[in-house]
Design an enzyme around this catalytic site. Structure first.
Site, PDB file in Angstrom:
ATOM      1  N   ARG A 233     -10.106  -9.057   3.709  1.00  0.00           N
ATOM      2  CA  ARG A 233      -9.312  -8.374   4.728  1.00  0.00           C
ATOM      3  C   ARG A 233      -9.982  -8.574   6.088  1.00  0.00           C
ATOM      4  O   ARG A 233     -11.128  -8.185   6.273  1.00  0.00           O
ATOM      5  CB  ARG A 233      -9.221  -6.882   4.400  1.00  0.00           C
ATOM      6  CG  ARG A 233      -8.548  -6.030   5.458  1.00  0.00           C
ATOM      7  CD  ARG A 233      -8.425  -4.568   4.995  1.00  0.00           C
ATOM      8  NE  ARG A 233      -7.812  -3.738   6.008  1.00  0.00           N
ATOM      9  CZ  ARG A 233      -8.482  -2.909   6.814  1.00  0.00           C
ATOM     10  NH1 ARG A 233      -9.785  -2.770   6.709  1.00  0.00           N
ATOM     11  NH2 ARG A 233      -7.832  -2.202   7.720  1.00  0.00           N
TER      12      ARG A 233
ATOM     13  N   HIS B 203      -6.790  -4.043  14.901  1.00  0.00           N
ATOM     14  CA  HIS B 203      -7.973  -3.228  14.588  1.00  0.00           C
ATOM     15  C   HIS B 203      -8.660  -2.931  15.920  1.00  0.00           C
ATOM     16  O   HIS B 203      -9.780  -3.361  16.177  1.00  0.00           O
ATOM     17  CB  HIS B 203      -8.875  -3.975  13.595  1.00  0.00           C
ATOM     18  CG  HIS B 203      -9.853  -3.108  12.850  1.00  0.00           C
ATOM     19  ND1 HIS B 203      -9.951  -3.100  11.477  1.00  0.00           N
ATOM     20  CD2 HIS B 203     -10.778  -2.232  13.288  1.00  0.00           C
ATOM     21  CE1 HIS B 203     -10.913  -2.264  11.100  1.00  0.00           C
ATOM     22  NE2 HIS B 203     -11.429  -1.722  12.183  1.00  0.00           N
TER      23      HIS B 203
ATOM     24  N   GLU C  18      -6.107   2.380  11.047  1.00  0.00           N
ATOM     25  CA  GLU C  18      -6.549   3.708  11.476  1.00  0.00           C
ATOM     26  C   GLU C  18      -6.015   4.136  12.845  1.00  0.00           C
ATOM     27  O   GLU C  18      -6.791   4.289  13.804  1.00  0.00           O
ATOM     28  CB  GLU C  18      -8.080   3.778  11.483  1.00  0.00           C
ATOM     29  CG  GLU C  18      -8.716   3.466  10.147  1.00  0.00           C
ATOM     30  CD  GLU C  18     -10.213   3.767  10.108  1.00  0.00           C
ATOM     31  OE1 GLU C  18     -10.802   4.063  11.152  1.00  0.00           O
ATOM     32  OE2 GLU C  18     -10.793   3.702   9.007  1.00  0.00           O
TER      33      GLU C  18
ATOM     34  N   ASN D 277      -8.394   4.218   3.986  1.00  0.00           N
ATOM     35  CA  ASN D 277      -9.821   4.094   4.303  1.00  0.00           C
ATOM     36  C   ASN D 277     -10.463   5.451   4.102  1.00  0.00           C
ATOM     37  O   ASN D 277     -10.003   6.449   4.681  1.00  0.00           O
ATOM     38  CB  ASN D 277     -10.035   3.671   5.763  1.00  0.00           C
ATOM     39  CG  ASN D 277      -9.576   2.248   6.038  1.00  0.00           C
ATOM     40  OD1 ASN D 277      -9.118   1.544   5.141  1.00  0.00           O
ATOM     41  ND2 ASN D 277      -9.698   1.828   7.283  1.00  0.00           N
TER      42      ASN D 277
ATOM     43  N   TYR E 284     -14.265   7.570   3.927  1.00  0.00           N
ATOM     44  CA  TYR E 284     -15.722   7.598   4.085  1.00  0.00           C
ATOM     45  C   TYR E 284     -16.337   8.940   3.693  1.00  0.00           C
ATOM     46  O   TYR E 284     -17.401   8.998   3.115  1.00  0.00           O
ATOM     47  CB  TYR E 284     -16.111   7.237   5.522  1.00  0.00           C
ATOM     48  CG  TYR E 284     -15.839   5.765   5.808  1.00  0.00           C
ATOM     49  CD1 TYR E 284     -16.772   4.803   5.446  1.00  0.00           C
ATOM     50  CD2 TYR E 284     -14.637   5.347   6.368  1.00  0.00           C
ATOM     51  CE1 TYR E 284     -16.525   3.458   5.655  1.00  0.00           C
ATOM     52  CE2 TYR E 284     -14.382   3.992   6.582  1.00  0.00           C
ATOM     53  CZ  TYR E 284     -15.331   3.058   6.222  1.00  0.00           C
ATOM     54  OH  TYR E 284     -15.085   1.728   6.410  1.00  0.00           O
TER      55      TYR E 284
ATOM     56  N   GLU F 238     -10.745   0.276   2.924  1.00  0.00           N
ATOM     57  CA  GLU F 238     -12.150   0.382   3.360  1.00  0.00           C
ATOM     58  C   GLU F 238     -12.817   1.548   2.651  1.00  0.00           C
ATOM     59  O   GLU F 238     -12.233   2.630   2.536  1.00  0.00           O
ATOM     60  CB  GLU F 238     -12.264   0.683   4.869  1.00  0.00           C
ATOM     61  CG  GLU F 238     -12.025  -0.477   5.776  1.00  0.00           C
ATOM     62  CD  GLU F 238     -12.164  -0.102   7.258  1.00  0.00           C
ATOM     63  OE1 GLU F 238     -12.949   0.818   7.582  1.00  0.00           O
ATOM     64  OE2 GLU F 238     -11.476  -0.744   8.066  1.00  0.00           O
TER      65      GLU F 238
HETATM   66  C1  FCB Z   1     -13.705   2.666  10.096  1.00  0.00           C
HETATM   67  C2  FCB Z   1     -13.305   1.416  10.845  1.00  0.00           C
HETATM   68  C3  FCB Z   1     -14.226   0.247  10.622  1.00  0.00           C
HETATM   69  C4  FCB Z   1     -15.668   0.649  10.518  1.00  0.00           C
HETATM   70  C5  FCB Z   1     -15.835   1.795   9.559  1.00  0.00           C
HETATM   71  C6  FCB Z   1     -17.270   2.232   9.348  1.00  0.00           C
HETATM   72  O1  FCB Z   1     -13.253   3.788  10.767  1.00  0.00           O
HETATM   73  O2  FCB Z   1     -12.007   1.026  10.478  1.00  0.00           O
HETATM   74  O3  FCB Z   1     -13.992  -0.682  11.649  1.00  0.00           O
HETATM   75  O4  FCB Z   1     -16.179   0.931  11.760  1.00  0.00           O
HETATM   76  O5  FCB Z   1     -15.077   2.885   9.963  1.00  0.00           O
END
Ligand code: FCB
Length: 467
Positions: A88, A132, A177, A309, A311, A374
């Site tokens: 990607r 992006h 995002e 995505n 985290y 992600e």
């Molecule tokens: C996301 C982004 C990516 C990267 C990660 C850690 O928010 O899409 O570009 O910075 O975080």
């Protein structure tokens, strides 16, 4: 949903992922390419933002980054050696359509054309993201995403790329995002273009969604007339906001967070309407979303895939340390409460169970096939004298989060694939090069790429599931 998965095995949930599950690694243009003045590329809002004093940690910029623009074939070989199915990447708008309007720049487009061919020749399927975050600076000067015209410019640009690459690329993501573009870029000023205007950020949300809808409609129409089999989607970043207590203030803080990060995007995309509670919250602040006739129909144009995505997740309180539920400006308080869980180098709490919860909730509420586009973590890597990083912490993060994906599948969520963020260390936006998310280390003095233990683990995990 694939029913061939083995029975739930809590000790090793990853082993329940079927051989058809698809694996990838992800990057984005500004974070890796460098070569900001080459091949006719013009400036983006990130080139400008990097010049703002103190905007970026240590004054880092994307000028050279991983020099991927000049090292692309070598990087594709690295991707191939991981044994992944998919890569990607994103296209830099100011490379392909300098200044954000007018004809295509053949030299800029040529880079993505060669990248596509190189990937296919190495047995890796390209997954393209059109935006992006690197808006051409001229479009920001004309008003940026808070300005309606940017949505139309985005649809035109998308078609330039689609026309050139649709014969070889199947999966098309419009935006990465939009929450970050709108909130970090226009409300908090932490990302380019660095504005701090909440009303403008809400206008940006609507125009990002409109741009997505218009671009998707036009690409799908072109796909159908070409008899193509393309897949269209959008990528959103989300978490699960947990109220700290059952108090009305805490519950409301979690509701507002969910409205502003998840429902503000998915309700119009899937149901063609903005959430009523959010519209009310905004009205109290004197803000109305700039919706015109027909916009919501465009925004709810069918989606084939939802990119997620993930985290971290947060626990929220709706009161400050003194128990007040509004701040000095009269705005409702939203305070992140540390729970004592381990954190990554970003300070983000490690909450894999929140990932399972999120995926199940998204599938339950919106019924779209999901790809995790992600997921990953930054840690303070310590290379040995050969440059090798034994990143057991990152391996543990991937292990628990891919396990969380497997558990969500077991609970019925239709999740078809997973991309690790990121292929290699890169320019982590306002944090510069200090925060390393790569499974491959980049030595920025020599541009040498050295796979970390997590790269070997990822390759072996994928391989084991196929054997
Ligand atoms: C996301 C982004 C990516 C990267 C990660 C850690 O928010 O899409 O570009 O910075 O975080």
């Amino acid at each position: 949903m694939d029913t061939t998965a083995s029975p739930l095995d809590l000790a090793n949930p990853i082993a329940t992922l079927p051989p058809t599950f698809r694996w990838g690694v992800a990057t984005s243009a500004y974070q890796i390419e460098g070569a900001v003045d080459e091949g006719g590329r013009t400036r983006s809002i990130w080139d400008t933002f990097c010049e703002v004093p103190d905007a970026i940690d240590k004054g880092d910029t994307g000028e050279v980054a991983c020099d991927h623009y000049h090292r692309m074939p070598q990087d594709v070989a690295l991707i191939r050696d991981l044994g992944v199915d998919l890569y990607r990447f994103s296209v830099a708008w100011p490379r392909v359509q300098p200044r954000g309007r007018g004809p295509v720049n053949p030299e800029g487009l040529g880079f993505y054309d060669r990248l596509t061919d190189e990937l296919l020749a190495n047995g890796v399927e390209p997954w393209i993201t059109l935006y992006h975050w690197d808006l051409p600076q001229e479009l920001e000067d004309a008003g940026g995403w808070p300005h309606r015209d940017t949505a139309y410019r985005f649809a035109d640009y998308s078609m330039l790329v689609f026309d050139a690459l649709q014969d070889r690329i199947t999966t098309w993501t419009t935006l990465n995002e939009p929450w970050c573009s709108a909130m970090l870029g226009y409300a908090y000023g932490a990302h380019a273009p660095g504005r701090r205007d909440f009303a403008a950020s809400m206008h940006a949300v609507h125009h990002l969604l409109l741009g997505h809808g218009l671009a998707t409609q036009r690409m799908r129409e072109a796909s159908q007339s070409a008899g193509g089999q393309h897949t269209f989607g959008i990528t959103l970043n989300m978490g699960v906001p947990t109220p700290q207590t059952d108090s009305a203030a805490d519950l409301d803080a979690a509701r507002r967070s969910d409205a502003l990060s998840t429902r503000i995007y998915l309700d119009p995309l899937v149901h063609g309407r903005y959430p009523a509670d959010l519209v009310d919250d905004l009205a109290k602040l004197g803000i109305a979303l700039p919706v015109q006739d027909g916009d919501l129909d465009a925004i709810k144009t069918p989606l084939d895939v939802l990119g997620v995505n993930y985290y971290f997740s947060e626990t929220l309180s709706g009161v400050d340390e003194d128990g007040n539920d509004t701040d000095s400006a009269g705005l409702p308080v939203s305070r992140v409460i540390p729970t004592g869980r381990p954190i990554t180098a970003m300070g983000w709490e490690i909450v894999p169970e929140g990932f399972t919860q999120l995926l199940v909730r998204l599938y339950t509420d919106y019924r779209l096939p999901i790809y995790v586009t992600e997921n990953g973590a930054a840690f303070d890597d310590e290379p040995d004298e050969t440059g090798y990083v034994d990143d057991a912490d990152r391996v543990a993060y991937f292990d628990s989060h891919i396990g969380a994906v497997a558990l969500a599948r077991q609970q019925g969520a239709d999740i078809r694939g997973y991309f690790a963020w990121s292929l290699m260390d890169n320019f982590e936006w306002a944090y510069g090069y200090d925060k390393r998310f790569g499974i491959v280390r980049v030595d920025y003095d020599t541009q040498e790429r050295i796979p970390k233990r997590s790269a070997h683990w990822y390759r072996d995990t994928i391989k084991a599931l196929r054997s």
